[in-house]
Each structure stands twice: as C-alpha cells, then as structure tokens.
Write an enzyme that holds these catalytic residues in place. Sequence first.
Site, PDB file in Angstrom:
ATOM      1  NE  ARG A 115      -2.432  -2.651   2.689  1.00  0.00           N
ATOM      2  CZ  ARG A 115      -2.621  -2.963   3.956  1.00  0.00           C
ATOM      3  NH1 ARG A 115      -3.246  -2.123   4.737  1.00  0.00           N
ATOM      4  NH2 ARG A 115      -2.166  -4.108   4.435  1.00  0.00           N
ATOM      5  CD  GLU A 152      -2.831  -5.258  14.320  1.00  0.00           C
ATOM      6  OE1 GLU A 152      -2.852  -4.534  13.309  1.00  0.00           O
ATOM      7  OE2 GLU A 152      -3.782  -5.354  15.115  1.00  0.00           O
TER       8      GLU A 152
HETATM    9  O1  LIG Z   1       3.185  -1.727  11.793  1.00  0.00           O
HETATM   10  P1  LIG Z   1       3.070  -3.175  11.390  1.00  0.00           P
HETATM   11  O2  LIG Z   1       2.524  -4.045  12.491  1.00  0.00           O
HETATM   12  O3  LIG Z   1       4.377  -3.682  10.885  1.00  0.00           O
HETATM   13  O4  LIG Z   1       2.004  -3.284  10.227  1.00  0.00           O
HETATM   14  C1  LIG Z   1       1.922  -2.360   9.183  1.00  0.00           C
HETATM   15  C2  LIG Z   1       2.069  -2.994   7.829  1.00  0.00           C
HETATM   16  O5  LIG Z   1       1.065  -3.975   7.605  1.00  0.00           O
HETATM   17  C3  LIG Z   1       0.419  -3.724   6.368  1.00  0.00           C
HETATM   18  O6  LIG Z   1       1.043  -4.355   5.314  1.00  0.00           O
HETATM   19  P2  LIG Z   1       0.943  -5.924   5.004  1.00  0.00           P
HETATM   20  O7  LIG Z   1       2.085  -6.616   5.656  1.00  0.00           O
HETATM   21  O8  LIG Z   1      -0.424  -6.379   5.291  1.00  0.00           O
HETATM   22  O9  LIG Z   1       1.262  -5.953   3.465  1.00  0.00           O
HETATM   23  P3  LIG Z   1       0.384  -5.954   2.151  1.00  0.00           P
HETATM   24  O10 LIG Z   1      -0.054  -4.536   1.947  1.00  0.00           O
HETATM   25  O11 LIG Z   1       1.345  -6.427   1.124  1.00  0.00           O
HETATM   26  O12 LIG Z   1      -0.773  -6.864   2.359  1.00  0.00           O
HETATM   27  C4  LIG Z   1       0.528  -2.234   6.209  1.00  0.00           C
HETATM   28  O13 LIG Z   1       0.341  -1.819   4.879  1.00  0.00           O
HETATM   29  C5  LIG Z   1       1.904  -1.954   6.740  1.00  0.00           C
HETATM   30  O14 LIG Z   1       2.889  -2.142   5.755  1.00  0.00           O
HETATM   31  N1  LIG Z   2      -5.019  -3.222  11.631  1.00  0.00           N
HETATM   32  C1  LIG Z   2      -4.451  -3.111  10.434  1.00  0.00           C
HETATM   33  N2  LIG Z   2      -5.147  -2.633   9.372  1.00  0.00           N
HETATM   34  C2  LIG Z   2      -4.564  -2.527   8.156  1.00  0.00           C
HETATM   35  N3  LIG Z   2      -3.295  -2.858   7.909  1.00  0.00           N
HETATM   36  C3  LIG Z   2      -2.570  -3.325   8.948  1.00  0.00           C
HETATM   37  N4  LIG Z   2      -1.280  -3.701   9.028  1.00  0.00           N
HETATM   38  C4  LIG Z   2      -1.056  -4.103  10.300  1.00  0.00           C
HETATM   39  N5  LIG Z   2      -2.140  -3.963  11.061  1.00  0.00           N
HETATM   40  C5  LIG Z   2      -3.100  -3.471  10.227  1.00  0.00           C
END
Ligand SMILES: O=P(O)(O)OC[C@H]1O[C@H](OP(=O)(O)OP(=O)(O)O)[C@H](O)[C@@H]1O
Ligand SMILES: Nc1ncnc2[nH]cnc12
Length: 484
Positions: A115, A152
């Site tokens: 994202r 998370e």
């Molecule tokens: O602060 P954190 O606990 O590390 O979480 C935040 C991350 O999690 C999500 O990405 P995700 O890993 O879901 O990646 P994606 O967009 O490729 O699905 C979000 O876009 C952040 O990059």
């Molecule tokens: N709660 C949440 N919503 C969307 N993206 C995330 N990445 C990690 N935690 C998330």
Amino acid sequence: MLLFKSLNCSSSLLQSPVLSSRLFPSVVVRTPRTLSVRRIRTNRSISMASTDDSRLKRIASSIRVIPDFPKPEGVMFQDITTLLLDPQAFKDTIDLFVERYKGKGITVVAGIEARGFIFGPPIALAIGAKFVPMRKPKKLPGEVISEEYSLEYGTDKIEIHVDAVQPGDRALVIDDLVATGGTLSAAIRLLERVGAEVVESACVIELPELKEVRLGYRSEDVQSLVLVDVTPLSLGIETKGDVLTVLIPRNTPIPIKKEGIFTTCSDFQSTIPIRVYEGERARSEDNNLLGQFTLDGILLAPQGVPKINVCFNIDADGILNVTAEDTSTGEKRHMTLMNVDRLTNKEIERMMEEAERFKAEDEEHRKKVRARNKLESFAYALKNAVEERKVVKSMPHVYRESINCAVKLVIEWLKHKELLSEHVYERKLEELRNECLPHVAKMYQEYYVDLDDEDDVSARLDLLRIGYFNGKPKTEGDEYEMTD
Ligand SMILES: O=P(O)(O)OC[C@H]1O[C@H](OP(=O)(O)OP(=O)(O)O)[C@H](O)[C@@H]1O
Ligand SMILES: Nc1ncnc2[nH]cnc12
C-alpha cells in the site's frame, strides 16, 4: 449463587459469586484506561495540517474497518481502498504529505509494498524525488538486501535494490499504516544499510496503542494523518464459571457499540450482578475489575428463559457506558466508566504478558466451563420443555417422567461437583441425549404442527434448545444456547 448464560455471545454462562444486596441504578465509576475515538491527529510537527483541517476529517471518515482480517484473531483491519474510492479524500491525502515534504531536500521516497506503492509515487512526483519500491521477497530482479520483521498479524520480509539509493540520499518512507511498527523499522534499517539518511516516515493511519511496542526508531519521526484509538484490552462481563465473556475485543477501534444477550442460570432468579472487567485472561478474577452493578426486577421464570440485553457503548471521548436490560420487563440499569486514571503501559504489558504465559491453562479452563455449561443448558432446556403446558398434555406421562428423572440426576450431579475435565461433561451430555432424545423426537413428531402457531413461541424455543431446529436434530458440537 446467581448464574447467567449468554444466548448470542461467543461464550455462554454468566455467574456472580456474591449476591449483592445493593442496587446501583446509575453508577459513575472511574476506570483506569482511556478509549477514544478515531480521531484527527494533533500534529506534532510545525508544517502538518492543523487539527481542524476538514481534509483530515474527510480522510478519516473514508477509511473502512473490517474485523478479523486477514486472520480471525481480533485484528481490526483498516481498509484504505474506500479512501481510494473518494477522489477528493485521496487527493487530500497526497496534498497533505506534499505540503509537509516539499522543499525539505528529500531525494528518495521509499514505498513499502503494497500500500506504500499507492501513496508513495504521487508524493515523489510532486516533491521532485525518485521513488524506490521496497518489496516482498522474490519480486525485485536486481541485487537486493533484505530484512525480516514481525508485524501485527505475522512475520514477513522486505527487500530493496542495493543500487536504488546512494549514500547521502535523504529518504522519506511511505506506507498506508503503522501498527506495531515492525514493517516500518525494517524499511528504515534497509535504507540505512544502503547509506541513506531517513529524514522521516509518513503513514496515513496510525494505531497508537500498537505503536507503543515499536522498536528501532523514534516514534516522533513518524508522521500520520489519522490516529485510530483502540481498546488496549478486551472488555467484558463475568459469566458462569468465573469466565470473562468478552463483548469488545482488544484493539477494537472506537467509538464502538456492542450488545450481547444473556440469561439467568437458576430458576426464578430475580437479580443479576453485572461485573465489568478488562483483560485477556479466562477467569474473570485474573482481569481488572472496572465496576459492577446489579440488575433486579428480572422476569420470574425458569432458568434460561429471561433475556437480558447487555450493551457496551464506548463514545468518542473513551467513556464506556454499560447497560443491562431485561427485554421482557423493561427493567434497566446502567453504569458509566469515566476515562480517567488510566492503566499505565507497563500494567497493560504485564497483563498481556500474563495472558501469553497462562494461555494453555486459560484455554483449558474455558473448555471445561464451556462443556459444563453446555451440559447444564441442555439439562435445563429439557426440564423446561417437558414442563411446557402443551407437552404435559400431549406427551405420555411415562416419557415425561423418564426425562425428568434423568435431568434431575444430572442437575444434582452438577451441583456437587468441582470443575471437571471437558470429557467428563461431554460423556454425561451424550448419556443424557441418548436417554432423552428418543422421547423428545416422538414428542416433536406428534407435536410439531402446533408449533406453526405464532403464539406458541416458548415451546418452539425449548425445542430449539434441546436440539431440534426445523425438525432436525442439531449436530454434535452445537451450542444449546439460542442464537437470535
Ligand atoms: O506496523 P506493522 O505491524 O508492521 O504493520 C503495518 C504494515 O502492515 C500492512 O502491510 P501488510 O504486511 O499487510 O502488506 P500488504 O499490503 O502487502 O498486504 C501495512 O500496509 C503496513 O505495511
Ligand atoms: N489493523 C491493520 N489494518 C490494516 N493494515 C494493517 N497492518 C497491520 N495492522 C493493520
């Protein structure tokens, strides 16, 4: 002892060890933890938009929350795809970051997959910087370095092309959201390893409660537009077997309103104490008691018949209102838990750490209580069913007597037992089913036509509870509580 069972909550019975003689028609209690609204950031920086910027409000309200995604473990997923559906909110998001970073000598905008790739490139274009993607493994074709991290809801790895950034580059890291900060920390480490100076990180959304466990960089160096406050611990009420029945799970963005239907656990029970706790442990006593009140004037009826609606409502200022109402008599009490005297982060961490340490033991306790409650519910539902007027008329005495006898034995047996293993209750339930269900089936067949009568609801409910739904026995493992 007062007992309560939940009709449409995930776990079942509620119990209060003490019958309180005091009534609290409306109690104000100070609670140790704040819970507040999805709120607009009060900006720490000089150049970020002011808090009353209407653009921030539009952005905040365009984000959708999807519970239990990507895993059914209580994650409240902040979905920015709805923000992208609103071109104005999307434009405002980019503009706010551009206003902050234009003219700051940023040479690299590094976006985190996936994202960060949506928000990073337009910002890079507008401030005249190059865009560098930081990708999940096996996506970048050139020479890469990588960093593993926890986030998370799991673990992951990101990579960067080693030749994309040169020593002396001034980098801005962009992502949609910071939760634990695991992802952001890994991105910063990567950029520093290739010689960049990380000036700042920027996210659209920040989950401040999770950010507190962040490691590896200073939280002041992260800018975000929307702060989503969440419940730091689960909130619920004490239910039968000293079990905490959660109504609002931890990490739920607020404001939030959740309801659950509960019922009595003994015949003609007229009062029910509502004990409100926060925490993650199975036994209520291992959690933090926030307050309690008593609902009286409950419909005098057999166990399991009254329906008590318990509602938790956390408002924009983090004030929790708990209401309990007997849906038949309209009798209602409530309690307000104010947002003061917060638990410290240390205390919350200690509670989380204990929940982790005693996870297996807690799960064992939950299983035992669930199995015991299931047996008890079934026994009482049978008892109520055979006492039903129409059943008394239509079912031969000998069948009713044998059901009554079997049920009484089980109810007596339950009274005198400490909490036993799950399997013991399961076996007992099986025995009771085998003994009684053939009679019930007979009764049901002879009697089902009458149940089309709209006014014969209570008989229908009892049949549903004892294991019949639309003429079919419930399958093994079903709960005997009603879901309505
Ligand atoms: O602060 P954190 O606990 O590390 O979480 C935040 C991350 O999690 C999500 O990405 P995700 O890993 O879901 O990646 P994606 O967009 O490729 O699905 C979000 O876009 C952040 O990059
Ligand atoms: N709660 C949440 N919503 C969307 N993206 C995330 N990445 C990690 N935690 C998330």
